[in-house]
Design an enzyme around this catalytic site. Sequence first.
Site, PDB file in Angstrom:
ATOM      1  N   GLU A 177       0.788  -1.161   0.041  1.00  0.00           N
ATOM      2  CA  GLU A 177      -0.040  -0.191  -0.011  1.00  0.00           C
ATOM      3  C   GLU A 177       0.821   1.168  -0.090  1.00  0.00           C
ATOM      4  OE1 GLU A 177      -3.110  -0.250  -1.297  1.00  0.00           O
ATOM      5  OE2 GLU A 177      -3.441  -1.668   0.498  1.00  0.00           O
ATOM      6  N   ASP A 199       3.020   2.437  -4.818  1.00  0.00           N
ATOM      7  CA  ASP A 199       2.986   2.485  -6.370  1.00  0.00           C
ATOM      8  C   ASP A 199       3.316   3.927  -6.861  1.00  0.00           C
ATOM      9  OD1 ASP A 199       0.467   3.804  -5.500  1.00  0.00           O
ATOM     10  OD2 ASP A 199      -0.583   2.949  -7.325  1.00  0.00           O
ATOM     11  N   GLY A 235     -16.734   5.234  -3.870  1.00  0.00           N
ATOM     12  CA  GLY A 235     -16.061   5.718  -2.439  1.00  0.00           C
ATOM     13  C   GLY A 235     -15.631   4.586  -1.407  1.00  0.00           C
ATOM     14  N   LEU A 278     -12.291   0.825  -3.920  1.00  0.00           N
ATOM     15  CA  LEU A 278     -12.225  -0.470  -4.858  1.00  0.00           C
ATOM     16  C   LEU A 278     -11.863  -0.181  -6.352  1.00  0.00           C
ATOM     17  CD1 LEU A 278     -15.032  -2.628  -3.208  1.00  0.00           C
ATOM     18  CD2 LEU A 278     -12.755  -2.857  -3.021  1.00  0.00           C
ATOM     19  N   SER A 279     -11.602   1.183  -6.456  1.00  0.00           N
ATOM     20  CA  SER A 279     -11.131   1.676  -7.921  1.00  0.00           C
ATOM     21  C   SER A 279     -12.186   1.654  -8.751  1.00  0.00           C
ATOM     22  CB  SER A 279      -9.987   0.705  -8.415  1.00  0.00           C
ATOM     23  OG  SER A 279      -9.029   0.682  -7.734  1.00  0.00           O
ATOM     24  N   SER A 319     -13.426   4.230  -9.870  1.00  0.00           N
ATOM     25  CA  SER A 319     -13.117   5.426 -10.877  1.00  0.00           C
ATOM     26  C   SER A 319     -11.941   4.969 -12.071  1.00  0.00           C
ATOM     27  CB  SER A 319     -12.586   6.768 -10.289  1.00  0.00           C
ATOM     28  OG  SER A 319     -11.385   7.242 -10.689  1.00  0.00           O
ATOM     29  N   GLU A 323      -6.382  10.639 -14.261  1.00  0.00           N
ATOM     30  CA  GLU A 323      -6.598  10.922 -12.790  1.00  0.00           C
ATOM     31  C   GLU A 323      -5.533  12.065 -12.464  1.00  0.00           C
ATOM     32  OE1 GLU A 323      -8.421   8.981 -10.183  1.00  0.00           O
ATOM     33  OE2 GLU A 323      -8.605   7.262 -11.266  1.00  0.00           O
ATOM     34  N   ASP A 364      -3.885   0.737  -9.539  1.00  0.00           N
ATOM     35  CA  ASP A 364      -5.514   0.599  -9.885  1.00  0.00           C
ATOM     36  C   ASP A 364      -5.704   0.415 -11.355  1.00  0.00           C
ATOM     37  OD1 ASP A 364      -5.457   1.082  -7.209  1.00  0.00           O
ATOM     38  OD2 ASP A 364      -6.511   3.235  -7.234  1.00  0.00           O
ATOM     39  N   TYR A 391      -4.446  11.722   1.204  1.00  0.00           N
ATOM     40  CA  TYR A 391      -3.577  11.118   0.041  1.00  0.00           C
ATOM     41  C   TYR A 391      -2.390  12.068  -0.297  1.00  0.00           C
ATOM     42  CZ  TYR A 391      -2.318   7.911  -3.806  1.00  0.00           C
ATOM     43  OH  TYR A 391      -1.595   6.968  -4.367  1.00  0.00           O
TER      44      TYR A 391
HETATM   45  C1  GLA Z   1      -5.215   4.598  -4.001  1.00  0.00           C
HETATM   46  C2  GLA Z   1      -4.417   4.989  -5.447  1.00  0.00           C
HETATM   47  C3  GLA Z   1      -3.376   3.903  -5.788  1.00  0.00           C
HETATM   48  C4  GLA Z   1      -2.607   3.658  -4.464  1.00  0.00           C
HETATM   49  C5  GLA Z   1      -3.362   3.491  -3.276  1.00  0.00           C
HETATM   50  C6  GLA Z   1      -2.736   3.205  -1.881  1.00  0.00           C
HETATM   51  O1  GLA Z   1      -5.962   3.488  -4.553  1.00  0.00           O
HETATM   52  O2  GLA Z   1      -5.253   5.401  -6.413  1.00  0.00           O
HETATM   53  O3  GLA Z   1      -2.473   4.598  -6.767  1.00  0.00           O
HETATM   54  O4  GLA Z   1      -1.499   4.583  -4.207  1.00  0.00           O
HETATM   55  O5  GLA Z   1      -4.290   4.329  -2.999  1.00  0.00           O
HETATM   56  O6  GLA Z   1      -1.960   1.880  -2.258  1.00  0.00           O
END
Ligand code: GLA
Length: 342
Positions: A16, A19, A101, A104-105, A107, A139, A151, A200
């Site tokens: 986590e 990336d 939200g 789980l990606s 977007s 993004e 993601d 973030y």
């Molecule tokens: C979000 C970001 C990813 C990654 C995670 C944390 O999902 O979109 O790129 O940085 O947080 O691991």
Amino acid sequence: MAFAGYAPGRVNLIGEHIDYNGGMVLPAALSIGLEVELAPRTDGVVTVAADSYDEVARRSIDDGANGHWSDPAVGAVREARALGLVDGGASLTIRSTIPQGSGLSSSAALIVAILKAARDAGQGTQGDVELAVAARRVENDYMGVPCGIMDQMAVAVAAPGTAIALDTESLDYEIAVLPQSHDFVVLHSGVTRKLADGRYKERKLECDRAKAFFGTANLCSLEPEDIAGSALEEPYRSRALHCATEHRRVLAALAAIKAGDIGTLAGAMAQSHASMRDDFAVSLPPIDALVADAMTMGADGARLTGGGFGGCIVALVDKGAREDWLGSVLAAHPDARFVASV
Ligand code: GLA
């Protein structure tokens, strides 16, 4: 004529916030996902009809991002235009089973699904990795979200039910075959990620500071001892330490998955959670409590997954114990809910 595109949701099993720091990550594609139908237009307009919104958005392809829910779709069509896949806009219809939200990606899946549909529409020759990189640009550059590449890569290249071990520096990846004996169960904590974007970005800036101090773009390649013993002040030192140790945990988890060593995999997940809580500071007390109870009630491993400050946890649970375990955890945490498993 309409063209179809699909992308799954993803859960990150381990790795986590590394990336965008040069590390290795291990996301898996879920069976929930998002379908897009794209009909190219020539009038410079993007319309977006989505099953989760009553209104149909109607935007100019030249609109800047303005915080509207249709921003990722507009950004994706702009990117498709830049790649030569559509000329002047698109009508989009979206059906999704990925909760928004939740980390789980949803977007990334929306953008990648649109780019895949546009690739068909424009008979493009781009590979999935190239589309993932383009989706990240939407993004980063259009929406101003400073995310990494995990993601987009996960939802562009991983087949539902499989994980990819992704080197986020080279974008090389291998498919990881997951253990037969266990499920990775994704539970939403009930805490929504309202502040996620600002915090973030704060973490990203803290990592940038650590990178400048060590003179490297890759915090994961540093030795944890060198970081711990450095003169870099807090909280930057702890942030860098998380990156270097998390990268090593991903390598250990991948080796454990290949060897069928559930104990080592579970240990890496538990340490990952502790590091996200203590060194990277992206957890919250209700999430720590959910992770702790998930473990006490019988999961082998559990951790916060995704960007943090809310969203989901992922727990490694023996298939035979899963239903009883789920019942106990949800009874003790009425705000939590089952989302998916892989
Ligand atoms: C979000 C970001 C990813 C990654 C995670 C944390 O999902 O979109 O790129 O940085 O947080 O691991």
